[in-house]
Enzyme design. Sequence first.
Site, short mmCIF file in Angstrom:
data_model
loop_
_atom_site.label_atom_id
_atom_site.label_comp_id
_atom_site.label_asym_id
_atom_site.label_seq_id
_atom_site.Cartn_x
_atom_site.Cartn_y
_atom_site.Cartn_z
N ASN A 9 2.29 -9.75 2.57
CA ASN A 9 2.36 -9.18 3.92
C ASN A 9 0.78 -8.90 4.06
O ASN A 9 0.23 -7.55 3.65
CB ASN A 9 3.20 -8.25 4.30
CG ASN A 9 2.95 -7.57 5.72
OD1 ASN A 9 2.24 -8.25 6.51
ND2 ASN A 9 3.66 -6.56 6.19
N LYS A 11 -0.83 -7.87 6.68
CA LYS A 11 -1.11 -6.88 7.62
C LYS A 11 -2.19 -7.13 8.50
O LYS A 11 -2.52 -8.54 8.81
CB LYS A 11 -1.05 -5.62 6.94
CG LYS A 11 0.21 -5.09 6.39
CD LYS A 11 0.28 -3.81 5.79
CE LYS A 11 1.57 -3.55 5.02
NZ LYS A 11 1.84 -2.33 4.61
N HIS A 98 9.60 -4.64 10.19
CA HIS A 98 8.78 -4.00 9.31
C HIS A 98 8.83 -2.57 9.71
O HIS A 98 8.51 -2.24 10.74
CB HIS A 98 7.44 -4.65 8.96
CG HIS A 98 6.63 -4.13 7.84
ND1 HIS A 98 5.97 -3.06 7.86
CD2 HIS A 98 6.49 -4.59 6.55
CE1 HIS A 98 5.32 -2.61 6.98
NE2 HIS A 98 5.78 -3.65 6.07
N GLU A 100 6.27 -0.40 9.87
CA GLU A 100 5.08 -0.16 10.68
C GLU A 100 5.53 -0.66 12.06
O GLU A 100 5.23 0.01 13.10
CB GLU A 100 3.89 -0.80 10.04
CG GLU A 100 3.61 -0.28 8.88
CD GLU A 100 2.87 -1.13 8.01
OE1 GLU A 100 2.40 -0.75 6.85
OE2 GLU A 100 2.55 -2.35 8.55
N GLU A 170 12.46 -1.92 2.03
CA GLU A 170 11.22 -0.86 2.07
C GLU A 170 11.35 0.44 2.01
O GLU A 170 11.78 0.95 3.21
CB GLU A 170 10.53 -1.05 3.19
CG GLU A 170 9.97 -2.50 3.54
CD GLU A 170 9.03 -2.46 5.02
OE1 GLU A 170 8.08 -2.47 4.91
OE2 GLU A 170 9.91 -2.31 6.05
N GLY A 176 2.14 3.48 0.32
CA GLY A 176 0.90 4.15 0.92
C GLY A 176 1.16 5.73 0.65
O GLY A 176 0.27 6.24 1.22
N SER A 216 5.47 -0.51 -2.55
CA SER A 216 4.60 -0.52 -3.52
C SER A 216 4.30 -1.29 -4.84
O SER A 216 4.10 -0.58 -6.00
CB SER A 216 4.23 0.94 -3.80
OG SER A 216 3.72 1.78 -2.72
#
Length: 253
Positions: A9, A11, A98, A100, A170, A176, A216
């Site tokens: 991904n 992003k 996702h 986000e 996820e 992050g 990650s």
Amino acid sequence: MRKKIVAGNWKMNKTAAEAFVLATEVAQLVKSDVPADVQVIMATPALYLTGVSQVVEGMSNLDVAAQNCHEKASGAYTGEISAVQLASAAIPYVLIGHSERREYFAESNEQLAAKVDAALANGITPIFCCGESLSLREGGDFLAFVADQLTASLFHLSAEEFGKVVIAYEPIWAIGTGLTASAGQAQEMHAHLRVHIAAKYGATVADDCSILYGGSCNAKNAQEIFAGPDVDGGLIGGASLIAADFITIAKSF
């Protein structure tokens, strides 16, 4: 046998020139280094999808994915892209849900169900993302929470339709943040989701479902994570922006 998948991904990263260079490097390394039974996917910014599609044209185990699609087929939705439009450009995969998108754009389970329907109706494979926050992980209700995301957004599908969906777990708390989920934690969630799927659709459908890990995952920890019997690959963030690291991950099975 379920498919091994490593999806990158990108992003909102890379200029047009940088995207071409990265896609070309990945394509060359997939040809030379990645086993044929591993499906590699690059989820690029929408602007680059058709260009990167040309780079990977003719490759059986390298493809592209959109990072999102709208649930409507067309209309006054400025800045959005529909599954109809993605299909017209021969884009075979799309990320849906996702973390986000859920957080920054308040996408609900109901909206994501509609996006999954739109993708499937247009012959596009949804990579459906699910996962829990740190507070849910620490509160102890994380297994049920993530299973409920599948129930709310996917369990309206027929068994045949569900069989066309890829799941990506996820752990939001490990993206992050400097925190890292262990291989055991990844396997625990993947196994739980597979049991949850089996309870709805039966063991055969559950056993055939690819469940990717998306927290990650990098060139150093991928091999340990992928060793989990219910971990079928990864949804890779930052490491997918470096061709050599991304390919190391793809070779980690």
